[in-house]
Design a protein around this motif. Structure first.
Motif, PDB file in Angstrom:
ATOM      1  N   LYS A 107     -29.085  -2.711 -14.023  1.00 52.51           N
ATOM      2  CA  LYS A 107     -29.704  -4.063 -14.366  1.00 52.51           C
ATOM      3  C   LYS A 107     -29.569  -4.386 -15.774  1.00 52.51           C
ATOM      4  CE  LYS A 107     -32.614  -5.038 -10.374  1.00 52.51           C
ATOM      5  NZ  LYS A 107     -33.906  -5.222  -9.949  1.00 52.51           N
ATOM      6  N   ALA A 108     -29.583  -3.238 -16.567  1.00 53.70           N
ATOM      7  CA  ALA A 108     -29.584  -3.602 -17.910  1.00 53.70           C
ATOM      8  C   ALA A 108     -28.080  -3.930 -18.423  1.00 53.70           C
ATOM      9  CB  ALA A 108     -29.939  -2.103 -18.849  1.00 53.70           C
ATOM     10  N   GLU A 109     -27.182  -3.818 -17.489  1.00 54.74           N
ATOM     11  CA  GLU A 109     -25.839  -4.016 -17.872  1.00 54.74           C
ATOM     12  C   GLU A 109     -25.302  -5.608 -17.341  1.00 54.74           C
ATOM     13  OE1 GLU A 109     -23.539  -2.341 -19.415  1.00 54.74           O
ATOM     14  OE2 GLU A 109     -25.061  -0.860 -19.770  1.00 54.74           O
ATOM     15  N   ARG A 110     -25.902  -6.076 -16.265  1.00 57.03           N
ATOM     16  CA  ARG A 110     -25.725  -7.187 -15.550  1.00 57.03           C
ATOM     17  C   ARG A 110     -26.624  -7.747 -14.673  1.00 57.03           C
ATOM     18  NH1 ARG A 110     -23.352  -3.067 -13.508  1.00 57.03           N
ATOM     19  NH2 ARG A 110     -21.727  -3.039 -15.406  1.00 57.03           N
ATOM     20  N   HIS A 111     -26.641  -9.094 -14.249  1.00 59.42           N
ATOM     21  CA  HIS A 111     -27.658  -9.371 -13.363  1.00 59.42           C
ATOM     22  C   HIS A 111     -27.096  -9.136 -11.969  1.00 59.42           C
ATOM     23  CE1 HIS A 111     -30.225 -12.540 -11.073  1.00 59.42           C
ATOM     24  NE2 HIS A 111     -28.713 -12.666 -10.318  1.00 59.42           N
ATOM     25  N   TYR A 112     -28.113  -8.791 -10.887  1.00 63.35           N
ATOM     26  CA  TYR A 112     -27.681  -8.553  -9.681  1.00 63.35           C
ATOM     27  C   TYR A 112     -28.346  -9.682  -8.710  1.00 63.35           C
ATOM     28  CZ  TYR A 112     -25.533  -4.133 -10.802  1.00 63.35           C
ATOM     29  OH  TYR A 112     -24.435  -3.461 -11.292  1.00 63.35           O
TER      30      TYR A 112
ATOM     31  N   PHE B   4     -22.253 -13.956  -3.055  1.00 61.79           N
ATOM     32  CA  PHE B   4     -22.812 -13.364  -4.304  1.00 61.79           C
ATOM     33  C   PHE B   4     -21.911 -12.877  -5.002  1.00 61.79           C
ATOM     34  CE2 PHE B   4     -26.885 -12.426  -1.557  1.00 61.79           C
ATOM     35  CZ  PHE B   4     -27.428 -13.230  -1.786  1.00 61.79           C
ATOM     36  N   GLY B   5     -22.505 -12.641  -6.608  1.00 59.78           N
ATOM     37  CA  GLY B   5     -21.434 -12.152  -7.560  1.00 59.78           C
ATOM     38  C   GLY B   5     -21.776 -10.683  -7.623  1.00 59.78           C
ATOM     39  N   ASN B   6     -22.897 -10.131  -7.945  1.00 54.88           N
ATOM     40  CA  ASN B   6     -23.098  -8.668  -7.919  1.00 54.88           C
ATOM     41  C   ASN B   6     -24.230  -8.204  -6.880  1.00 54.88           C
ATOM     42  OD1 ASN B   6     -21.229  -8.595 -10.161  1.00 54.88           O
ATOM     43  ND2 ASN B   6     -22.892  -9.182 -11.575  1.00 54.88           N
TER      44      ASN B   6
END
Ligand code: 6GU
Length: 231
Positions: free
Chosen positions: A75-80, A104-106
């Motif tokens: 989660k520190a790297e991207r939105h889920y 969804f994206g991630n």
């Protein structure tokens, strides 16, 4: 679309995603799948990720800290958009769920194991609890593979023929009709005449009839949902 799968048996999933249609999708760059080994986030040198259940009873419970570490790092790297937990007591997975998730994206998929995960993981991190059917698997990895496959094949560029995902069984609430290819006759077994007729409207009509017939025979519940639409 990107799927991150968290598991304590990564080998089980690696080979699955390196083959099948999902390989092409990844080569095209339209989908990304990463498998994370939960043991790398273990709390001690022994690689411990599970412990005895408070209150006693058989079976180990997956600990909160390794899972928290792994999810927090991701989660520190991207939105889920979703954190999915595979569990037999989850909501039943369906084509409709796959369609919804494909937008969804991630996504993170956390594979359950042993007696399950510490309930606080489910309370604090998980957004969707999913079961793939009313039977018990020994781990959530096969479920994660099933869910990922059903979602990712809907992403444009993953399948050869981009329209074909729309004509799958279930995509219109009906089972798919029978299909045939050459030769038109084999050992005296004939392909239905209408498919050789070149009359597309008749072919479409035959396929719809066959879909309805199959659905009525095999999945009466699906069929009764559909009759108002087609008649
Ligand atoms: Cl998602 N996990 C496990 N362990 N068993 C299952 C399942 C999931 N869905 C059906 N059975």
């Amino acid at each position: 679309m990107r799927i991150d799968i968290i598991t304590c048996v990564p080998d089980l999933l690696q080979s699955f995603f390196q083959h099948s249609i999902l390989k092409r999708g990844q080569a095209n760059g339209v989908i990304e799948v990463y498998v994370h080994n939960l043991r790398e986030f273990a709390v001690n040198q022994h690689g411990q990720i599970d412990d005895y259940a408070f209150g006693g009873g058989a079976g180990m419970v997956m600990m909160i800290e390794p899972i928290d570490r792994c999810i927090t790092a991701l989660k520190a790297e991207r939105h889920y958009d979703a954190v999915v937990y595979t569990t037999p007591d989850g909501e039943l997975f369906s084509q409709e769920t796959a369609n919804r998730f494909s937008l969804f994206g991630n996504i993170i998929i956390l594979c359950g194991h042993y007696k399950g995960v510490d309930q606080r993981i489910r309370d604090q991190f998980v957004t969707h609890e999913i079961s793939i059917g009313d039977y018990v698997l020994s781990g959530g990895e096969l479920a994660a593979a099933v869910i990922s496959d059903a979602i990712l094949r809907l992403i444009p560029g993953v399948m050869n023929d981009e329209t074909s995902a729309l004509t799958d069984s279930f995509q219109d609430g009906l089972l798919a009709p029978p299909v045939y290819t050459r030769p038109a006759e084999y050992k005296g077994w004939q392909v239905p005449e209408v498919l050789l007729s070149g009359h597309q409207a008749k072919v479409d009509e035959w396929r719809m009839e066959q879909s309805l017939l199959r659905t009525k025979e095999r999945r009466p519940n699906l069929y009764s949902n559909q009759t108002e639409i087609h008649f």
